[in-house]
Design an enzyme around this catalytic site. Structure first.
Site, PDB file in Angstrom:
ATOM      1  N   THR A 632     -95.335  12.355  33.943  1.00 25.80           N
ATOM      2  CA  THR A 632     -94.504  12.585  35.131  1.00 25.80           C
ATOM      3  C   THR A 632     -95.316  12.744  36.405  1.00 25.80           C
ATOM      4  OG1 THR A 632     -94.443  14.969  34.678  1.00 25.80           O
ATOM      5  CG2 THR A 632     -92.670  13.623  33.760  1.00 25.80           C
ATOM      6  N   CYS A 633     -96.563  13.186  36.293  1.00 22.32           N
ATOM      7  CA  CYS A 633     -97.369  13.351  37.505  1.00 22.32           C
ATOM      8  C   CYS A 633     -97.615  12.022  38.203  1.00 22.32           C
ATOM      9  CB  CYS A 633     -98.698  14.014  37.170  1.00 22.32           C
ATOM     10  SG  CYS A 633     -98.512  15.740  36.653  1.00 22.32           S
TER      11      CYS A 633
END
EC number: 2.3.2.26
Length: 665
Positions: A632-633
């Site tokens: 997700t980063c």
């Protein structure tokens, strides 16, 4: 009692009208006289709000509310007077505002700098007439009335200090014989350049059309600089004045200036000066939250932190999880915090449209304001050290975060709350509470479910009789709040609404519900926002724009999905699987796509301005038996070598349901 509320607004208009420019008072009288003399003529019963003269009249103190109290009703483009309206109050207003015969001439001595000039004016001339005479005087420099300041006595004091109601008085009542005249523009220029002006004083200057037209560029630049200087400390009155100034100079809600206004919001948002620990790392604001108690665990830390700590780079971690915050956990925290608010029924309640509205006995609102302020000011990758000057603004940080390691693009996705804040509440937070009946109805309707609208927001309510709506004898000047009755006027629960008082009741009940009941919560929430990101977003954005900046969009429409696909960088090794992935999303309803967005980016809200959105599809080991993974980063989806679209669909659904992104950075 039926007409008390309406009478009060009419009397207020009569009082305020004494201070209006004479030409505006004459226009009001003409409007009323036309109706009285031609009661059957439809054209005299319609005031087009787009007309410049009518708009200027309605902008005057108590003008619009007074006309509405006389029976005029708001439509999309006009104020209209129903045929059934009682005209007796019209005659009373005409009598109360009738010009008086000119009185005896009195000599006046006017000093402007070293210049001394003489005027002779009727003793019973209202102050507005004196202002007009000064404006027309060549000898005194033809100072526009909006820029005139009169001082009297020794030492000279502003007339406003001696007579707060001076604009409604006559020359004789003011006992004027000699006075000093100043042009406030000359002083304002110096104050603006030195950044010591107030938005209240600037607002007075902006009321002068000539000054605005001749100095627009200077005034806009000065207002922007003033906002940047005052953004960290601004009370409700100054914020309200700032909004009024920018409504003239740089109107909130204008699509063509939205990006420029957002950029200036970033320029006004203060960050802490970078501080280094002994090991050389940047000191951050660490936020460690519990998933099961996300709201309480976050509020307890954020509410107790200092403003300086809150402006440091934010580092979010979830208890008992190894993921480091390089963007994903941060996005996930703000997204989940919005949804967690909806579960805190003692603090927040949901409107019919699904927006957050403070509960009656709301607590923690200052802390919630701080969280929302953090969502605006914490840029993507802010947890990582950036080489910018000390005391850098958010704008400078965003400019510095242009590329990652080895030139890789850095995702600048916004931090979005998982539930929107209700628009009426945002209006109160911005010190821009709705006032007119039309505005109040619009804010009510903004928070209704499309399948179950509130009858009070319907245009038909304004023109249909209570009997025809089945409401005759059913309404009183009160409303129910949490099982108790709140009176809108003393003894209101015993006062039945009639056809004559219907509009007064509607204005009173909506104001009580959408403004008065929210003010205390809005003040607390606003304080939290100011402590983290300052006042710029509150001053420069409309409530609808601010709502989107905080929570983005709930649905991912087909055009959004098309952009998502265009922004995707796809590893050739997974081109077929990526194509299937986007085909699956296209087959999903718009309200089913956010769960995939949540799995892959940490947030299920689509940004209202997605130009910085990026997405990546990369390969991972395994085949049909393996679930996909997400980082997700970096907005990255990792796909195994699936053999079919249906296999991908099945495994993707399982991964989204299990929330495997929690285990990854």
């Amino acid at each position: 009692m039926d007409v008390v509320m309406g009478d009060a607004e009419v009397e207020r208009m009569q009082r305020e009208a004494k201070a209006w420019p004479l030409e505006q008072l004459e226009l009001l009288r003409k409007v009323l006289q036309n109706v009285v003399e031609n009661p059957k003529e439809p054209k005299f019963r319609k005031l087009k709000t787009g007309n410049a003269r009518i708009a200027a009249l309605l902008a005057l103190p108590a003008a619009r509310s007074g006309l509405e109290a006389l029976g005029w009703q708001a439509t999309e483009e006009a104020l209209e007077l129903p045929e059934r309206a009682e005209l007796a109050p019209f005659a009373a207003v005409l009598e109360a505002t009738k010009p008086q015969p000119l009185g005896e001439l009195v000599p006046l001595t006017v000093l402007r700098g070293a210049l001394k000039s003489k005027l002779e004016l009727p003793c019973n001339l209202p102050f507005s007439g004196l202002a007009a005479a000064l404006e027309q005087s060549d000898a005194l420099g033809r100072i526009p009335r909006a820029r005139q300041r009169l001082l009297v006595g020794v030492p000279p004091k502003p007339l406003s200090e001696l007579w707060p109601n001076y604009q409604a008085m006559t020359i004789e009542e003011l006992n004027l014989k000699a006075f000093k005249l100043e042009d406030t523009w000359e002083e304002m220029v110096a104050d603006l350049r030195a950044l010591r002006a107030s938005f209240g004083a600037l607002l007075g200057v902006l009321s002068c059309k000539r000054t605005l037209q001749d100095n627009y560029g200077f005034l806009l630049d000065s207002a922007k600089a003033l906002l940047q200087a005052k953004a960290k400390q601004m009370d409700a009155t100054e914020l309200q004045n700032a909004r009024k100034c920018f409504a003239v100079l740089w109107p909130p809600g204008a699509a063509e200036t939205r990006q420029a206004r957002l950029e200036h919001c970033a320029a006004c948002t203060p960050l802490s000066a970078p501080q280094k620990a002994e090991d050389g790392s940047v000191i951050q604001f660490p936020l460690r939250v519990e998933r099961a108690e996300l709201f309480d665990s976050a509020i307890s830390q954020i509410a107790s932190a200092s403003a300086e700590e809150l402006r440091r780079p934010l580092q979010v971690t979830f208890a008992n999880e190894a993921a480091e915050d390089a963007g994903g956990p941060r996005r996930e925290f703000f997204n989940d915090f919005g949804r967690a608010c909806a579960e805190q029924t003692e603090v927040w309640q949901l409107t019919a449209a699904g927006s957050l509205l403070p509960a009656e006995c709301a607590s923690s609102l200052r802390g919630c304001g701080r969280v929302c302020g953090l969502a605006l000011c914490q840029a993507e990758n802010a947890a990582q050290e950036q080489r910018v000057r000390e005391n850098a603004t958010l704008q400078e940080l965003l400019a510095a975060v242009t590329e990652g390691e080895e030139g890789a693009a850095v995702v600048q996705q916004k931090l979005l709350l998982g539930a929107p804040l209700a628009r009426p509440f945002l209006r109160c937070v911005q010190a821009d509470a709705p006032e007119t009946l039309e505005d109040l109805q619009a804010e009510l309707n903004a928070e209704q479910h499309e399948s179950a609208p509130d009858f009070r927001g319907a245009k038909a309510f304004l023109s249909t009789s209570l009997r025809d709506m089945g409401l005759e004898g059913q309404l009183t000047f009160s409303r129910q709040v949490g099982g108790r009755t709140v009176d809108l006027t003393p003894g209101g629960r015993d006062i039945v609404v009639t056809e004559e008082t219907k509009l007064s009741w509607l204005r009173a009940v909506l104001k009580s519900e959408l403004v008065d009941s929210l003010q205390e919560a809005a003040e607390s929430f606003r304080l939290g926002v100011l402590e983290t990101c300052g006042a710029a977003y509150l001053a420069l954005l409309s409530a609808a724009e601010l709502q989107e900046e905080w929570s983005g969009l709930a649905l991912i429409k087909d055009e959004d999905l098309k952009l998502w696909r265009e922004r995707a960088a796809i590893n050739p090794a997974r081109k077929a699987q990526a194509d299937w992935f986007f085909e699956i999303l296209a087959e999903e309803p718009s309200n089913g796509r956010p769960k995939v967005l949540k799995f892959t980016t940490g947030s299920d809200r689509w940004p209202s301005d997605p130009k910085t959105f990026a997405f990546y599809v990369e390969p991972m080991d395994g085949g049909d038996e393996v679930l996909p993974r997400a980082m997700t980063c970096g907005n990255m989806l990792q796909l195994p070598n699936y053999s079919s679209k249906e296999q991908l669909r099945s495994q993707l659904a399982k991964a989204c349901e299990l929330g495997l992104s929690m285990q990854l950075v």
